[in-house]
Design a protein around this motif. Structure first.
Motif, PDB file in Angstrom:
ATOM      1  N   HIS A  59       2.002  14.736  15.078  1.00  0.00           N
ATOM      2  CA  HIS A  59       2.891  13.805  14.400  1.00  0.00           C
ATOM      3  C   HIS A  59       2.962  14.158  12.926  1.00  0.00           C
ATOM      4  O   HIS A  59       2.013  14.668  12.348  1.00  0.00           O
ATOM      5  N   MET A  60       4.104  13.893  12.342  1.00  0.00           N
ATOM      6  CA  MET A  60       4.297  14.179  10.929  1.00  0.00           C
ATOM      7  C   MET A  60       3.468  13.220  10.084  1.00  0.00           C
ATOM      8  O   MET A  60       3.131  12.114  10.527  1.00  0.00           O
ATOM      9  N   PRO A  61       3.121  13.606   8.845  1.00  0.00           N
ATOM     10  CA  PRO A  61       2.356  12.714   7.975  1.00  0.00           C
ATOM     11  C   PRO A  61       3.061  11.375   7.784  1.00  0.00           C
ATOM     12  O   PRO A  61       4.288  11.303   7.704  1.00  0.00           O
ATOM     13  N   SER A  62       2.243  10.304   7.720  1.00  0.00           N
ATOM     14  CA  SER A  62       2.728   8.946   7.475  1.00  0.00           C
ATOM     15  C   SER A  62       3.666   8.445   8.572  1.00  0.00           C
ATOM     16  O   SER A  62       4.511   7.588   8.333  1.00  0.00           O
ATOM     17  N   VAL A  63       3.527   8.978   9.778  1.00  0.00           N
ATOM     18  CA  VAL A  63       4.364   8.531  10.893  1.00  0.00           C
ATOM     19  C   VAL A  63       4.066   7.065  11.202  1.00  0.00           C
ATOM     20  O   VAL A  63       2.963   6.567  10.966  1.00  0.00           O
ATOM     21  N   ARG A  64       5.070   6.369  11.721  1.00  0.00           N
ATOM     22  CA  ARG A  64       4.895   4.986  12.156  1.00  0.00           C
ATOM     23  C   ARG A  64       5.140   4.928  13.662  1.00  0.00           C
ATOM     24  O   ARG A  64       6.159   5.412  14.156  1.00  0.00           O
ATOM     25  N   ASP A  65       4.189   4.352  14.391  1.00  0.00           N
ATOM     26  CA  ASP A  65       4.319   4.203  15.835  1.00  0.00           C
ATOM     27  C   ASP A  65       3.475   3.018  16.256  1.00  0.00           C
ATOM     28  O   ASP A  65       3.112   2.175  15.422  1.00  0.00           O
ATOM     29  N   ALA A  67       0.454   2.764  17.026  1.00  0.00           N
ATOM     30  CA  ALA A  67      -0.898   2.737  16.451  1.00  0.00           C
ATOM     31  C   ALA A  67      -0.895   2.643  14.934  1.00  0.00           C
ATOM     32  O   ALA A  67      -1.931   2.377  14.325  1.00  0.00           O
ATOM     33  N   ARG A  68       0.273   2.846  14.323  1.00  0.00           N
ATOM     34  CA  ARG A  68       0.413   2.824  12.856  1.00  0.00           C
ATOM     35  C   ARG A  68       1.667   2.024  12.528  1.00  0.00           C
ATOM     36  O   ARG A  68       2.779   2.540  12.643  1.00  0.00           O
ATOM     37  N   VAL A  69       1.481   0.777  12.115  1.00  0.00           N
ATOM     38  CA  VAL A  69       2.607  -0.156  11.984  1.00  0.00           C
ATOM     39  C   VAL A  69       2.633  -0.754  10.591  1.00  0.00           C
ATOM     40  O   VAL A  69       1.612  -1.260  10.095  1.00  0.00           O
ATOM     41  N   ASP A  70       3.798  -0.730   9.931  1.00  0.00           N
ATOM     42  CA  ASP A  70       3.984  -1.423   8.658  1.00  0.00           C
ATOM     43  C   ASP A  70       4.036  -2.924   8.901  1.00  0.00           C
ATOM     44  O   ASP A  70       4.668  -3.392   9.858  1.00  0.00           O
ATOM     45  N   ILE A  71       3.390  -3.692   8.026  1.00  0.00           N
ATOM     46  CA  ILE A  71       3.417  -5.154   8.127  1.00  0.00           C
ATOM     47  C   ILE A  71       3.768  -5.736   6.768  1.00  0.00           C
ATOM     48  O   ILE A  71       3.631  -5.074   5.731  1.00  0.00           O
ATOM     49  N   GLU A 116      -8.734  -3.404  14.554  1.00  0.00           N
ATOM     50  CA  GLU A 116      -7.781  -2.779  13.648  1.00  0.00           C
ATOM     51  C   GLU A 116      -8.242  -2.944  12.207  1.00  0.00           C
ATOM     52  O   GLU A 116      -9.079  -3.799  11.889  1.00  0.00           O
ATOM     53  N   ILE A 117      -7.728  -2.110  11.327  1.00  0.00           N
ATOM     54  CA  ILE A 117      -7.895  -2.310   9.895  1.00  0.00           C
ATOM     55  C   ILE A 117      -6.506  -2.241   9.246  1.00  0.00           C
ATOM     56  O   ILE A 117      -5.549  -1.754   9.848  1.00  0.00           O
ATOM     57  N   ILE A 118      -6.408  -2.766   8.031  1.00  0.00           N
ATOM     58  CA  ILE A 118      -5.170  -2.708   7.277  1.00  0.00           C
ATOM     59  C   ILE A 118      -5.388  -1.864   6.029  1.00  0.00           C
ATOM     60  O   ILE A 118      -6.304  -2.144   5.237  1.00  0.00           O
ATOM     61  N   VAL A 119      -4.603  -0.800   5.875  1.00  0.00           N
ATOM     62  CA  VAL A 119      -4.588  -0.040   4.622  1.00  0.00           C
ATOM     63  C   VAL A 119      -3.541  -0.698   3.743  1.00  0.00           C
ATOM     64  O   VAL A 119      -2.344  -0.595   3.999  1.00  0.00           O
ATOM     65  N   SER A 120      -3.994  -1.428   2.721  1.00  0.00           N
ATOM     66  CA  SER A 120      -3.076  -2.262   1.937  1.00  0.00           C
ATOM     67  C   SER A 120      -2.498  -1.541   0.727  1.00  0.00           C
ATOM     68  O   SER A 120      -1.430  -1.922   0.224  1.00  0.00           O
ATOM     69  N   SER A 121      -3.159  -0.497   0.250  1.00  0.00           N
ATOM     70  CA  SER A 121      -2.668   0.193  -0.948  1.00  0.00           C
ATOM     71  C   SER A 121      -3.203   1.615  -0.993  1.00  0.00           C
ATOM     72  O   SER A 121      -4.384   1.854  -0.716  1.00  0.00           O
ATOM     73  N   VAL A 122      -2.311   2.555  -1.316  1.00  0.00           N
ATOM     74  CA  VAL A 122      -2.697   3.947  -1.557  1.00  0.00           C
ATOM     75  C   VAL A 122      -1.935   4.397  -2.801  1.00  0.00           C
ATOM     76  O   VAL A 122      -0.711   4.510  -2.768  1.00  0.00           O
ATOM     77  N   LYS A 123      -2.652   4.648  -3.882  1.00  0.00           N
ATOM     78  CA  LYS A 123      -2.008   5.046  -5.132  1.00  0.00           C
ATOM     79  C   LYS A 123      -2.540   6.408  -5.588  1.00  0.00           C
ATOM     80  O   LYS A 123      -3.727   6.694  -5.457  1.00  0.00           O
ATOM     81  N   TYR A 124      -1.634   7.200  -6.140  1.00  0.00           N
ATOM     82  CA  TYR A 124      -1.947   8.567  -6.581  1.00  0.00           C
ATOM     83  C   TYR A 124      -1.948   8.606  -8.102  1.00  0.00           C
ATOM     84  O   TYR A 124      -0.990   8.155  -8.743  1.00  0.00           O
ATOM     85  N   PHE A 125      -3.038   9.139  -8.691  1.00  0.00           N
ATOM     86  CA  PHE A 125      -3.212   9.184 -10.145  1.00  0.00           C
ATOM     87  C   PHE A 125      -3.335  10.632 -10.615  1.00  0.00           C
ATOM     88  O   PHE A 125      -3.812  11.498  -9.887  1.00  0.00           O
ATOM     89  N   ASP A 126      -2.927  10.875 -11.868  1.00  0.00           N
ATOM     90  CA  ASP A 126      -3.035  12.223 -12.418  1.00  0.00           C
ATOM     91  C   ASP A 126      -4.354  12.410 -13.145  1.00  0.00           C
ATOM     92  O   ASP A 126      -5.214  11.516 -13.163  1.00  0.00           O
ATOM     93  N   ARG A 133       2.362   7.559  -8.535  1.00  0.00           N
ATOM     94  CA  ARG A 133       3.188   6.796  -7.607  1.00  0.00           C
ATOM     95  C   ARG A 133       2.318   6.103  -6.573  1.00  0.00           C
ATOM     96  O   ARG A 133       1.160   6.471  -6.356  1.00  0.00           O
ATOM     97  N   SER A 134       2.925   5.101  -5.938  1.00  0.00           N
ATOM     98  CA  SER A 134       2.310   4.443  -4.787  1.00  0.00           C
ATOM     99  C   SER A 134       2.741   5.170  -3.531  1.00  0.00           C
ATOM    100  O   SER A 134       3.917   5.509  -3.365  1.00  0.00           O
ATOM    101  N   MET A 135       1.800   5.436  -2.637  1.00  0.00           N
ATOM    102  CA  MET A 135       2.088   6.169  -1.409  1.00  0.00           C
ATOM    103  C   MET A 135       2.466   5.233  -0.261  1.00  0.00           C
ATOM    104  O   MET A 135       2.857   5.690   0.806  1.00  0.00           O
ATOM    105  N   LEU A 136       2.337   3.911  -0.479  1.00  0.00           N
ATOM    106  CA  LEU A 136       2.658   2.922   0.549  1.00  0.00           C
ATOM    107  C   LEU A 136       3.657   1.910   0.012  1.00  0.00           C
ATOM    108  O   LEU A 136       3.496   1.402  -1.102  1.00  0.00           O
ATOM    109  N   ARG A 137       4.677   1.589   0.807  1.00  0.00           N
ATOM    110  CA  ARG A 137       5.607   0.533   0.435  1.00  0.00           C
ATOM    111  C   ARG A 137       5.190  -0.806   1.014  1.00  0.00           C
ATOM    112  O   ARG A 137       5.463  -1.862   0.440  1.00  0.00           O
TER     113      ARG A 137
END
Length: 209
Positions: A59-65, A67-71, A116-126, A133-137
């Motif tokens: 599966h491609m990165p950040s796929v939604r299916d 087992a991986r669902v946006d809420i 299940e767990i919830i990944v609530s935030s993924v942020k990328y810093f320099d 940017r934020s990696m999750l909407r």
């Protein structure tokens, strides 16, 4: 006694022909030792990548299916969770300080077999600590033993050698902690490079008494 002109010309041409023969021989050796293996390696990698893409589990990165669902919001009050710091390297330095660009993959794996767990935030810093940017909407629900990835492409230079991710996750039940790692890789040269860095816990939601 004078030497005929034809004899002198033949004597001069003979070393030139030998040199040209040696040059052709060296070119053949370089072709067989360097060019042919590189072409073969590229073909093998292309075939392997194609076979991976055709694998039903790929599966491609950040796929939604399923087992991986946006809420939109957490379905429960979190009783466990963490804020994690994950080192990342947009590039590293080699030779005389020349930067070598890398592709970065952030992997988040739910290790709990029941919850299940919830990944609530993924942020990328320099490298200076500024958010790129934020990696999750939206928060992302990961089913038991499910995983997800976030990719920073090799051409993306914004992070620098000291880039990082900050990852927040929560759960409505006490769970085994997820495995969160960054994987850096570059295969653009004949000699590839790859390495992995694990997350460090910054904050933790205490389990209920």
């Amino acid at each position: 006694m004078m030497t005929p002109m034809g004899t002198m010309s033949d004597a001069t041409d003979e070393p030139i022909e030998k040199i040209e023969k040696i040059v052709r021989y060296l070119k053949l050796i370089v072709f067989l030792i360097v060019i042919v293996p590189m072409v073969a390696l590229a073909a093998i990698m292309q075939l392997r990548f194609q076979s991976v893409k055709e694998d039903p589990n790929f599966h491609m990165p950040s796929v939604r299916d399923a087992a991986r669902v946006d809420i939109d919001s957490l379905p429960w009050h979190p009783v466990s969770g963490q804020t994690l710091y994950v080192p990342a390297y947009s590039h590293i330095f080699h030779q005389d300080g020349v930067p070598r660009l890398l592709t970065v993959t952030l992997s988040v794996r739910n290790t709990d077999r029941k919850n299940e767990i919830i990944v609530s935030s993924v942020k990328y810093f320099d490298s200076s600590g500024k958010e790129v940017r934020s990696m999750l909407r939206k928060p992302l629900k990961l089913s038991p033993l499910a995983s997800t990835e976030f990719v920073v492409e090799q051409k993306d230079k914004k992070g620098g050698s000291g880039a990082s991710f900050i990852v927040d996750w929560q759960s409505g039940q006490p769970v085994s902690h997820p495995v969160v790692e960054s994987v850096m890789i570059d295969t653009s040269n004949a000699q590839g490079i790859s390495f992995v860095r694990s997350a460090t816990v910054l904050d933790e939601v205490a389990k209920p008494e």
